[in-house]
Design an enzyme around this catalytic site. Structure first.
Site, mmCIF file in Angstrom:
data_model
loop_
_atom_site.group_PDB
_atom_site.id
_atom_site.type_symbol
_atom_site.label_atom_id
_atom_site.label_comp_id
_atom_site.label_asym_id
_atom_site.label_seq_id
_atom_site.Cartn_x
_atom_site.Cartn_y
_atom_site.Cartn_z
ATOM 1 N N LYS A 256 -33.052 66.122 9.267
ATOM 2 C CA LYS A 256 -33.449 65.101 10.216
ATOM 3 C C LYS A 256 -33.931 63.879 9.437
ATOM 4 O O LYS A 256 -34.817 63.977 8.593
ATOM 5 C CB LYS A 256 -34.567 65.612 11.119
ATOM 6 C CG LYS A 256 -34.138 66.687 12.100
ATOM 7 C CD LYS A 256 -35.303 67.085 12.992
ATOM 8 C CE LYS A 256 -34.871 68.143 14.001
ATOM 9 N NZ LYS A 256 -36.009 68.554 14.869
ATOM 10 N N GLY B 171 -19.939 36.565 19.256
ATOM 11 C CA GLY B 171 -20.282 35.379 20.039
ATOM 12 C C GLY B 171 -21.723 35.364 20.498
ATOM 13 O O GLY B 171 -22.350 34.295 20.568
ATOM 14 N N SER C 74 -14.658 41.249 17.528
ATOM 15 C CA SER C 74 -13.463 42.065 17.711
ATOM 16 C C SER C 74 -13.053 42.101 19.172
ATOM 17 O O SER C 74 -13.819 41.721 20.066
ATOM 18 C CB SER C 74 -13.741 43.492 17.218
ATOM 19 O OG SER C 74 -14.791 44.081 17.990
ATOM 20 N N SER D 255 -13.621 35.362 6.706
ATOM 21 C CA SER D 255 -14.122 35.779 5.395
ATOM 22 C C SER D 255 -12.932 35.750 4.435
ATOM 23 O O SER D 255 -11.779 35.567 4.855
ATOM 24 C CB SER D 255 -14.696 37.186 5.478
ATOM 25 O OG SER D 255 -13.650 38.121 5.773
ATOM 26 N N ASP E 127 -22.193 35.128 11.200
ATOM 27 C CA ASP E 127 -22.533 34.629 12.534
ATOM 28 C C ASP E 127 -23.568 33.517 12.448
ATOM 29 O O ASP E 127 -23.514 32.534 13.198
ATOM 30 C CB ASP E 127 -23.066 35.761 13.410
ATOM 31 C CG ASP E 127 -22.015 36.811 13.717
ATOM 32 O OD1 ASP E 127 -20.818 36.468 13.730
ATOM 33 O OD2 ASP E 127 -22.395 37.983 13.943
#
Length: 312
Positions: free
Chosen positions: A27, A41, A140, A187, A256
């Site tokens: 965990k 966006g 995407s 890119s 972004d």
């Protein structure tokens, strides 16, 4: 209506945490917890809003995750216009490992949109009144959405006299530039995919960008290259920026942040050189933030003085 509208066909709620070390089976207990609105966006809109720009984000929402996404977007002071999907909005996961400092990014596929659903997104954009001066498509495409979705957005923006700015990859990028866009922000990897070959050095980068501009496929190319810096090519100008000297905390959201700052400054009437300088500072500022927090205006202002541009 806003000066700038962003459209994000495949948004997400970004969940991020930090763990000491990533190991199998055990965990892994996170020491932090953060939820941010995500998708290209939406991230661009978040940065524009932080920099004082007038922006509205368009995106689909589905299920409880979609409702949470809308709340997170509006919490950041970004106006939303949404359309509904039958399937739930996706979540993405970001984990920072303390011992190595390495980020791990888990991107889920998201919903499959029906034709009626993705057409609703185009209709929502067409219904904006008055129509914005800038339309930004970023991120995407979800399953079910055709590769020419952004090409359709470009046509719609052009019919209203708006500038269309695009940040995507693969077939969606190729389909859009085939019909012409005002500005693309690939890119280096995305640029190589677009031109179908390796771009090994600065001469090759500039030549490829010039070819897109000369062909009319892109009015301008803003090429972001991480540790190699950034390049902006128009029909009459070439601007080069070296990377800033800094120790990055995380690379999520740099592109972004770059695009958000660039569009915000262009929409505010700044000259190309200053808008590009601001974009480079914003992209670098995002490297100082954890998770998907994006760039902070205070960091952008501080780093702006360190940006050096070369022109040709």
């Amino acid at each position: 209506m806003s000066d700038i509208v962003t459209i994000t066909p495949n948004p997400a709620v970004d969940v991020s945490t930090t763990v000491e070390k990533i190991v199998p089976v055990a965990k892994l207990r996170g020491t932090t917890q953060q939820r941010d609105p995500g998708g290209g966006g939406i991230n661009v809109a978040r940065v524009i809003a932080r920099l004082g720009g007038d922006v509205t984000a368009l995106y689909p929402v589905g299920g409880p995750t979609g409702l949470l996404l809308k709340q997170l977007v509006e919490k950041e002071g970004v106006a939303s216009h949404t359309w509904a999907t039958a399937e739930d909005t996706r979540e993405d996961f970001f984990v920072q490992e303390r011992v190595s400092g390495q980020p791990y990014r888990f991107i889920l596929p998201g919903p499959t949109l029906t034709e009626a659903e993705w057409q609703a997104g185009l209709a929502l954009l067409a219904a904006q009144d008055p129509f914005p001066r800038f339309v930004v498509g970023s991120g995407s495409l979800p399953r079910g959405v055709p590769a020419d979705f952004y090409a359709r957005v470009a046509t719609l923006a052009r019919s209203h006299g708006a500038q269309f700015v695009l940040d995507t990859s693969g077939p969606a990028l190729a389909a859009a530039v085939a019909g012409g866009v005002d500005l693309i922000k690939p890119s280096l990897h995305e640029m190589q995919e677009l031109v179908g070959g390796a771009l090994p050095d600065a001469t090759a980068w500039e030549k490829a960008a010039h070819a897109l501009v000369a062909s009319g496929k892109a009015g301008a190319v803003a090429l972001t290259m991480g540790h190699l810096g950034a390049l902006l090519v128009t029909r009459h100008r070439v601007l080069r920026a070296q990377p800033l000297t800094m120790v990055p905390v995380n690379a999520v959201g740099a592109g972004d942040s770059f695009l958000g700052a660039l569009v915000a400054k262009l929409a505010a009437g700044e000259l190309l050189d200053e808008a590009f300088r601001f974009a480079v500072a914003a992209g670098a500022a995002a490297l100082l933030r954890t998770g998907t927090a994006l760039s902070d205006p205070a960091d952008v202002s501080r780093l702006l003085a360190d940006v050096r541009l070369e022109t040709a």
